[in-house]
Design a protein around this motif. Structure first.
Motif, mmCIF file in Angstrom:
data_model
loop_
_atom_site.group_PDB
_atom_site.id
_atom_site.type_symbol
_atom_site.label_atom_id
_atom_site.label_comp_id
_atom_site.label_asym_id
_atom_site.label_seq_id
_atom_site.Cartn_x
_atom_site.Cartn_y
_atom_site.Cartn_z
ATOM 1 N N MET A 105 0.845 -1.179 0.000
ATOM 2 C CA MET A 105 0.000 0.000 0.000
ATOM 3 C C MET A 105 0.888 1.240 0.000
ATOM 4 N N VAL A 106 0.577 2.158 -0.869
ATOM 5 C CA VAL A 106 1.348 3.392 -0.983
ATOM 6 C C VAL A 106 0.693 4.457 -0.115
ATOM 7 N N HIS A 107 1.506 5.097 0.708
ATOM 8 C CA HIS A 107 1.003 6.180 1.566
ATOM 9 C C HIS A 107 0.990 7.476 0.772
ATOM 10 N N GLN A 108 -0.185 8.074 0.650
ATOM 11 C CA GLN A 108 -0.287 9.347 -0.044
ATOM 12 C C GLN A 108 -0.557 10.442 0.970
ATOM 13 N N THR A 109 0.013 11.601 0.726
ATOM 14 C CA THR A 109 -0.173 12.710 1.638
ATOM 15 C C THR A 109 -0.338 13.991 0.844
ATOM 16 N N ASP A 110 -1.010 14.942 1.453
ATOM 17 C CA ASP A 110 -1.127 16.247 0.822
ATOM 18 C C ASP A 110 -0.146 17.242 1.455
ATOM 19 N N THR A 111 0.750 16.729 2.284
ATOM 20 C CA THR A 111 1.755 17.551 2.956
ATOM 21 C C THR A 111 3.037 17.553 2.136
ATOM 22 N N SER A 112 3.532 18.738 1.863
ATOM 23 C CA SER A 112 4.764 18.833 1.079
ATOM 24 C C SER A 112 5.952 18.334 1.902
ATOM 25 N N PRO A 113 7.005 17.887 1.251
ATOM 26 C CA PRO A 113 8.187 17.430 1.976
ATOM 27 C C PRO A 113 8.764 18.506 2.906
ATOM 28 N N GLU A 114 8.731 19.754 2.492
ATOM 29 C CA GLU A 114 9.263 20.831 3.338
ATOM 30 C C GLU A 114 8.428 21.009 4.605
ATOM 31 N N VAL A 115 7.137 20.996 4.453
ATOM 32 C CA VAL A 115 6.262 21.109 5.619
ATOM 33 C C VAL A 115 6.461 19.898 6.524
ATOM 34 N N GLU A 116 6.593 18.728 5.944
ATOM 35 C CA GLU A 116 6.843 17.509 6.727
ATOM 36 C C GLU A 116 8.125 17.653 7.548
ATOM 37 N N ARG A 117 9.185 18.178 6.938
ATOM 38 C CA ARG A 117 10.450 18.389 7.662
ATOM 39 C C ARG A 117 10.269 19.356 8.828
ATOM 40 N N VAL A 118 9.517 20.429 8.599
ATOM 41 C CA VAL A 118 9.263 21.402 9.667
ATOM 42 C C VAL A 118 8.492 20.743 10.802
ATOM 43 N N LEU A 119 7.465 19.975 10.469
ATOM 44 C CA LEU A 119 6.674 19.305 11.503
ATOM 45 C C LEU A 119 7.528 18.320 12.319
ATOM 46 N N VAL A 120 8.366 17.559 11.643
ATOM 47 C CA VAL A 120 9.240 16.608 12.339
ATOM 48 C C VAL A 120 10.192 17.366 13.268
ATOM 49 N N GLU A 121 10.734 18.457 12.790
ATOM 50 C CA GLU A 121 11.655 19.243 13.625
ATOM 51 C C GLU A 121 10.937 19.833 14.838
ATOM 52 N N LEU A 122 9.735 20.332 14.653
ATOM 53 C CA LEU A 122 8.969 20.851 15.795
ATOM 54 C C LEU A 122 8.679 19.746 16.802
ATOM 55 N N TRP A 123 8.346 18.570 16.297
ATOM 56 C CA TRP A 123 8.074 17.438 17.194
ATOM 57 C C TRP A 123 9.333 17.050 17.964
ATOM 58 N N ARG A 124 10.468 17.040 17.301
ATOM 59 C CA ARG A 124 11.733 16.710 17.969
ATOM 60 C C ARG A 124 12.072 17.706 19.068
ATOM 61 N N LYS A 125 11.760 18.969 18.845
ATOM 62 C CA LYS A 125 12.097 20.021 19.814
ATOM 63 C C LYS A 125 11.111 20.102 20.976
ATOM 64 N N ALA A 126 9.948 19.512 20.808
ATOM 65 C CA ALA A 126 8.924 19.586 21.848
ATOM 66 C C ALA A 126 9.361 18.815 23.088
ATOM 67 N N THR A 127 9.026 19.348 24.242
ATOM 68 C CA THR A 127 9.327 18.658 25.500
ATOM 69 C C THR A 127 8.419 17.439 25.631
ATOM 70 N N PRO A 128 8.804 16.484 26.473
ATOM 71 C CA PRO A 128 7.910 15.342 26.707
ATOM 72 C C PRO A 128 6.527 15.790 27.201
ATOM 73 N N ALA A 129 6.484 16.806 28.045
ATOM 74 C CA ALA A 129 5.193 17.290 28.544
ATOM 75 C C ALA A 129 4.336 17.832 27.404
ATOM 76 N N ARG A 130 4.950 18.558 26.483
ATOM 77 C CA ARG A 130 4.207 19.109 25.345
ATOM 78 C C ARG A 130 3.714 17.980 24.436
ATOM 79 N N LYS A 131 4.559 16.979 24.199
ATOM 80 C CA LYS A 131 4.141 15.841 23.377
ATOM 81 C C LYS A 131 2.969 15.108 24.025
ATOM 82 N N PHE A 132 3.047 14.917 25.327
ATOM 83 C CA PHE A 132 1.961 14.256 26.048
ATOM 84 C C PHE A 132 0.668 15.052 25.889
#
Length: 83
Positions: free
Chosen positions: A1-28
């Motif tokens: 199954m191919v995963h399709q997304t409407d999120t651009s690769p650049e936006v995906e990178r930004v989201l991943v970086e924001l998630w990485r920087k988030a504290t455990p409390a913020r992620k929770f």
């Protein structure tokens, strides 16, 4: 199954970086709030489909939707559709 997304690769990178920087409390908090919102959507859908259901019937239908019918039966007994 191919995963399709409407999120651009650049936006995906930004989201991943924001998630990485988030504290455990913020992620929770994000996960907790998202889960609670999903539960509210499920309950709203059940209320719409079963407008005459009692609170107990809605609780059992929610359990079946959230846990799956087999686990819900094991945890709560017969479900409304088991009649």
């Amino acid at each position: 199954m191919v995963h399709q997304t409407d999120t651009s690769p650049e936006v995906e990178r930004v989201l991943v970086e924001l998630w990485r920087k988030a504290t455990p409390a913020r992620k929770f908090t994000i996960v907790f709030d998202t889960t609670r919102t999903l539960q509210e959507f499920v309950l709203a859908g059940l209320r719409s489909r079963y407008p005459l259901a009692t609170p107990e019937q809605l609780r059992l239908r929610f359990a079946a939707a959230w846990l799956g019918p087999e686990l819900a039966r094991r945890a709560y007994g017969p479900l409304p559709d088991d009649s």
